[in-house]
Design an enzyme around this catalytic site. Structure first.
Site, PDB file in Angstrom:
ATOM      1  N   ASN A   1       6.047   1.890 -16.135  1.00 25.76           N
ATOM      2  CA  ASN A   1       5.618   2.134 -14.811  1.00 25.76           C
ATOM      3  C   ASN A   1       4.341   3.135 -14.712  1.00 25.76           C
ATOM      4  OD1 ASN A   1       6.140   2.152 -11.812  1.00 25.76           O
ATOM      5  ND2 ASN A   1       6.850   4.397 -11.960  1.00 25.76           N
TER       6      ASN A   1
ATOM      7  N   HIS B   1       2.706   6.070 -12.097  1.00 22.55           N
ATOM      8  CA  HIS B   1       3.104   7.095 -10.823  1.00 22.55           C
ATOM      9  C   HIS B   1       1.977   7.572 -10.629  1.00 22.55           C
ATOM     10  CE1 HIS B   1       5.771   8.950  -8.158  1.00 22.55           C
ATOM     11  NE2 HIS B   1       5.451  10.197  -8.555  1.00 22.55           N
TER      12      HIS B   1
ATOM     13  N   GLU C   1      -5.850   5.610 -12.046  1.00 21.70           N
ATOM     14  CA  GLU C   1      -4.829   4.626 -12.472  1.00 21.70           C
ATOM     15  C   GLU C   1      -5.342   3.355 -12.953  1.00 21.70           C
ATOM     16  OE1 GLU C   1      -1.622   4.072  -9.303  1.00 21.70           O
ATOM     17  OE2 GLU C   1      -2.393   5.826  -8.420  1.00 21.70           O
TER      18      GLU C   1
HETATM   19  C1  GRF Z   1       0.295   3.113  -6.772  1.00 21.54           C
HETATM   20  O1  GRF Z   1      -0.525   4.312  -6.591  1.00 21.54           O
HETATM   21  C2  GRF Z   1       1.007   3.163  -8.147  1.00 21.54           C
HETATM   22  O2  GRF Z   1       0.756   4.408  -8.917  1.00 21.54           O
HETATM   23  C3  GRF Z   1       2.285   3.339  -7.200  1.00 21.54           C
HETATM   24  O3  GRF Z   1       2.154   2.442  -6.118  1.00 21.54           O
HETATM   25  C4  GRF Z   1       0.860   2.208  -5.774  1.00 21.54           C
HETATM   26  C5  GRF Z   1       0.729   0.907  -5.862  1.00 21.54           C
HETATM   27  O4  GRF Z   1      -0.751   0.290  -5.484  1.00 21.54           O
HETATM   28  N1  GRF Z   1       3.587   3.237  -8.113  1.00 21.54           N
HETATM   29  P1  GRF Z   1      -1.193  -1.088  -6.088  1.00 21.54           P
HETATM   30  O5  GRF Z   1      -0.190  -1.888  -5.527  1.00 21.54           O
HETATM   31  O6  GRF Z   1      -1.304  -1.108  -7.602  1.00 21.54           O
HETATM   32  O7  GRF Z   1      -2.434  -1.421  -5.332  1.00 21.54           O
END
Ligand code: GRF
Length: 219
Positions: free
Chosen positions: A110, A112, A177
């Protein structure tokens, strides 16, 4: 077959992290390939992105399935049918039960948007700002049954400015991310990251993480 590790991605919405994984996997040298994008919502934007990239997609609508277990059994069946060896949650907004999590133990990942174990759950950026932390970031981790917990594979940090809004912070963290998730998936599927106890031990050769070692200051 390509000899790469088959991976499925589970989404509920926008799918920008999924798109980053798809882009990384487009490189034939990347150790994983995406064999399925699974959504619990028919209207998830990410489904279009995945289909446009030629990746098989499937929707299993939790609301139509009666029980959480029925949804999870259907999801497990779809993931197995696709031959997935690892599953990446990328903005998947349903809590998964121990039944599902144990089925994929140390193969369910996952992302986060906080430096776990700080700020598990929703509204991480608002809470980071309220608490006055000077650094926040994102975490890729193996999933355990307790929400947003499990052995940490990779993290990246950004400085928090006094003038930040939750939106500005979210956008800055999201950029990281998109770097850290493919890097973590590469480490796991190339065998450079392994779980020992409740920690992830990394090989010395983890060039994937080099660009993340120093927090970028471009915010
Ligand atoms: C991201 O910030 C992720 O870390 C969290 O939910 C958001 C999802 O964004 N779990 P995306 O759908 O990947 O654009």
């Amino acid at each position: 077959m390509s000899g790469r590790v088959p991976v499925a991605v589970m989404i509920s919405g926008r799918g920008s992290n999924m798109a980053a994984l798809i882009e990384a996997c487009a490189d034939p040298a990347f150790p994983a390939e995406i064999v399925l994008v699974l959504s619990n919502r028919e209207d998830a934007k990410g489904l279009e992105t995945a289909a446009a990239a030629g990746i098989p997609t499937k929707v299993i609508d939790y609301r139509g399935k009666g029980s959480r277990e029925a949804f999870e059994d259907a999801a497990i069946e779809a993931l197995e049918e696709a031959g997935a060896e690892y599953v990446c949650l990328a903005g998947f907004m349903r809590l998964l039960s121990g039944h599902f999590v144990e089925r994929w133990r140390d193969r369910l990942i996952n992302i986060h948007p906080s430096l776990l174990p700080a700020f598990p759950g929703l509204n991480t950026h608002e809470r980071a700002l309220q608490s006055g932390v000077k650094i926040t970031g994102c975490t890729v981790h193996f999933v355990r049954a307790e929400m947003d917990s499990g052995p940490i594979i990779a993290q990246a940090a950004v400085p928090v400015s006094d003038r930040d809004t939750a939106e500005a912070l979210a956008a800055r963290v999201l950029k990281l991310e998109h770097q850290i998730y493919p890097a973590a998936l590469s480490l796991v599927t190339s065998g450079k990251a392994r779980v020992a106890g409740e920690r992830v031990i990394l090989d010395e050769d983890t060039s994937e993480l080099k660009p993340l070692a120093v927090p970028p200051m471009d915010g």
